[in-house]
Design an enzyme around this catalytic site. Structure first.
Site, mmCIF file in Angstrom:
data_model
loop_
_atom_site.group_PDB
_atom_site.id
_atom_site.type_symbol
_atom_site.label_atom_id
_atom_site.label_comp_id
_atom_site.label_asym_id
_atom_site.label_seq_id
_atom_site.Cartn_x
_atom_site.Cartn_y
_atom_site.Cartn_z
ATOM 1 N N HIS A 97 1.024 -1.184 0.036
ATOM 2 C CA HIS A 97 -0.057 0.089 -0.087
ATOM 3 C C HIS A 97 0.890 1.342 0.039
ATOM 4 O O HIS A 97 0.926 2.047 0.968
ATOM 5 C CB HIS A 97 -0.889 -0.138 1.203
ATOM 6 C CG HIS A 97 -2.253 0.903 1.099
ATOM 7 N ND1 HIS A 97 -2.275 1.649 0.141
ATOM 8 C CD2 HIS A 97 -2.972 1.335 2.101
ATOM 9 C CE1 HIS A 97 -3.339 2.418 0.345
ATOM 10 N NE2 HIS A 97 -3.779 2.178 1.757
ATOM 11 N N GLN A 124 -0.197 5.036 1.072
ATOM 12 C CA GLN A 124 -0.302 5.162 2.581
ATOM 13 C C GLN A 124 0.929 5.633 3.072
ATOM 14 O O GLN A 124 1.127 6.606 3.774
ATOM 15 C CB GLN A 124 -0.919 4.034 2.980
ATOM 16 C CG GLN A 124 -1.178 4.226 4.551
ATOM 17 C CD GLN A 124 -2.319 5.216 4.831
ATOM 18 O OE1 GLN A 124 -3.340 5.249 4.232
ATOM 19 N NE2 GLN A 124 -1.913 6.105 5.650
ATOM 20 N N ASP A 156 -2.287 -1.586 12.107
ATOM 21 C CA ASP A 156 -3.249 -1.619 11.135
ATOM 22 C C ASP A 156 -4.117 -2.793 11.466
ATOM 23 O O ASP A 156 -3.881 -3.733 12.650
ATOM 24 C CB ASP A 156 -2.644 -2.045 9.762
ATOM 25 C CG ASP A 156 -3.501 -2.060 8.531
ATOM 26 O OD1 ASP A 156 -4.583 -1.514 8.584
ATOM 27 O OD2 ASP A 156 -3.285 -2.718 7.306
HETATM 28 N N1 NVA Z 1 -4.155 -3.890 5.644
HETATM 29 C C1 NVA Z 1 -5.748 -3.287 5.361
HETATM 30 C C2 NVA Z 1 -5.374 -1.919 4.774
HETATM 31 C C3 NVA Z 1 -6.666 -1.046 4.478
HETATM 32 C C4 NVA Z 1 -6.409 0.643 4.132
HETATM 33 C C5 NVA Z 1 -6.294 -4.080 3.893
HETATM 34 O O1 NVA Z 1 -5.675 -4.364 3.061
HETATM 35 O O2 NVA Z 1 -7.744 -4.143 4.208
HETATM 36 N N1 CP Z 2 -5.978 3.715 4.413
HETATM 37 C C1 CP Z 2 -6.832 3.652 3.408
HETATM 38 O O1 CP Z 2 -6.262 3.120 2.389
HETATM 39 O O2 CP Z 2 -8.185 3.786 3.757
HETATM 40 P P1 CP Z 2 -9.297 3.321 2.648
HETATM 41 O O3 CP Z 2 -9.236 1.786 2.417
HETATM 42 O O4 CP Z 2 -10.716 3.986 3.171
HETATM 43 O O5 CP Z 2 -9.202 3.904 1.306
#
Ligand code: NVA
Ligand code: CP
Length: 304
Positions: free
Chosen positions: A131, A134, A219
């Protein structure tokens, strides 16, 4: 010039990463002062979402609009991608019509495949593995509150997931120490860990990971796509909640971050999340807007 994609942080050099963070800070000030120029006028961003989102969708869509561009929200329930049109065909078609593409999907190989066939820059807006958007916002937030992250210590507590892998990439690029505490069966990518060498410490003990940390971050225990494992994960991760007791072991002025959405009472206590003397989660969320504007300006080669 060949097209630049942003599939992981490592698609940038360290100098480019630092420069995007500085641009994000500049763009945030311009946004506050209402002095932004329409540098994306005539540009269109396609946003392909195969998973849910609040922050990512709103920040990309608002960011594009604020700088004079447009965006298209594409969901698999409405596009032929969702009915099995091959990624390489979708990539060639969509990228002939827009200037930049953002994708949130499951396997990282999906986005690599799209990028391979795309005629325009592709941004990873979350895969099961990474990600990176982020991390841009997180690093910006640390820099704003505490200055350079180089040489500091960051503690990651919880699941060795897409965010954790992205923190490892950041540690490799920006030369800070990363202490990771996660249960033995939930460790991050082993190849990345090997690459990171001494800059990453892996443990199963949250207290030893947090000791000496300038930033503590976590997270959700159950990421999108893992919903069937939720009950099992809740019991396996019960020792890994970040709360004021755990923060006691960190440096006196340590910050707390969470990419959100947060599950109060699971990976973070409600009290810590709401304690704005430590928790910078709202700044972190806002910075998605500024950091991604700076990223898109870099990828579109738009002058600020
Ligand atoms: N680790 C989480 C991050 C959400 C922004 C997911 O992948 O659902
Ligand atoms: N942190 C993040 O990516 O949030 P969303 O899943 O709301 O986009």
């Amino acid at each position: 010039m060949s097209i630049r994609h942003f599939l992981t942080l490592r698609d940038l050099s360290t100098a480019e990463l630092n420069s995007i963070i500085q641009s994000a800070i500049t763009m945030k000030a311009a946004h506050r002062e209402n002095t932004q120029q329409p540098i994306f006028a005539g540009k269109v961003l396609a946003m392909i979402f195969e998973k849910s989102s609040t922050r990512t969708r709103v920040s990309f869509e608002a960011g594009m609009a604020q700088l004079g561009g447009d965006s298209l929200f594409l969901s698999p329930t409405d596009t032929q991608l969702g009915r099995g049109e091959p990624i390489q065909d979708s990539a060639r078609v969509i990228s002939r019509m827009v200037d930049i593409v953002m994708i949130r999907t499951f396997g990282h190989d999906n986005i690599e495949q799209f990028a391979k066939y795309s005629a325009v820059p592709v941004i990873n807006a979350l895969t099961d593995q990474y990600h990176p958007c982020q991390l841009l916002a997180d690093i910006q937030t640390f820099v704003e509150h505490r200055g350079s992250i180089t040489g500091k210590t960051v503690a990651w507590i919880g699941d060795g997931n897409n965010m954790c892998n992205s923190w490892i990439n950041a540690a490799i690029m920006l030369n800070f120490r990363l202490n990771i505490a996660c249960p033995a069966d939930y460790q991050p990518d082993s190849t990345l860990l090997e690459e990171a060498g001494d800059s990453v410490l892996l443990t199963t003990d949250p207290v030893s990971a947090v000791t000496g940390a300038d930033l503590v971050t976590t997270d959700v225990f159950t990421s999108m796509g893992q919903e069937s494992e939720q009950d099992d994960r809740l019991s396996r991760f019960s020792r890994y909640q970040v709360n004021h007791d755990l923060m006691e072991h960190a440096e006196d002025n340590a910050l707390f971050m969470h990419c959100l959405p947060a599950h109060r009472g699971e990976e973070v206590s409600a009290e810590l999340l709401e304690d704005e003397s430590v928790s910078v989660v709202w700044d972190e969320a806002e910075n998605r807007l500024h950091a991604q504007k700076a990223l898109m300006a870099f990828l579109l080669d738009a002058s600020l």
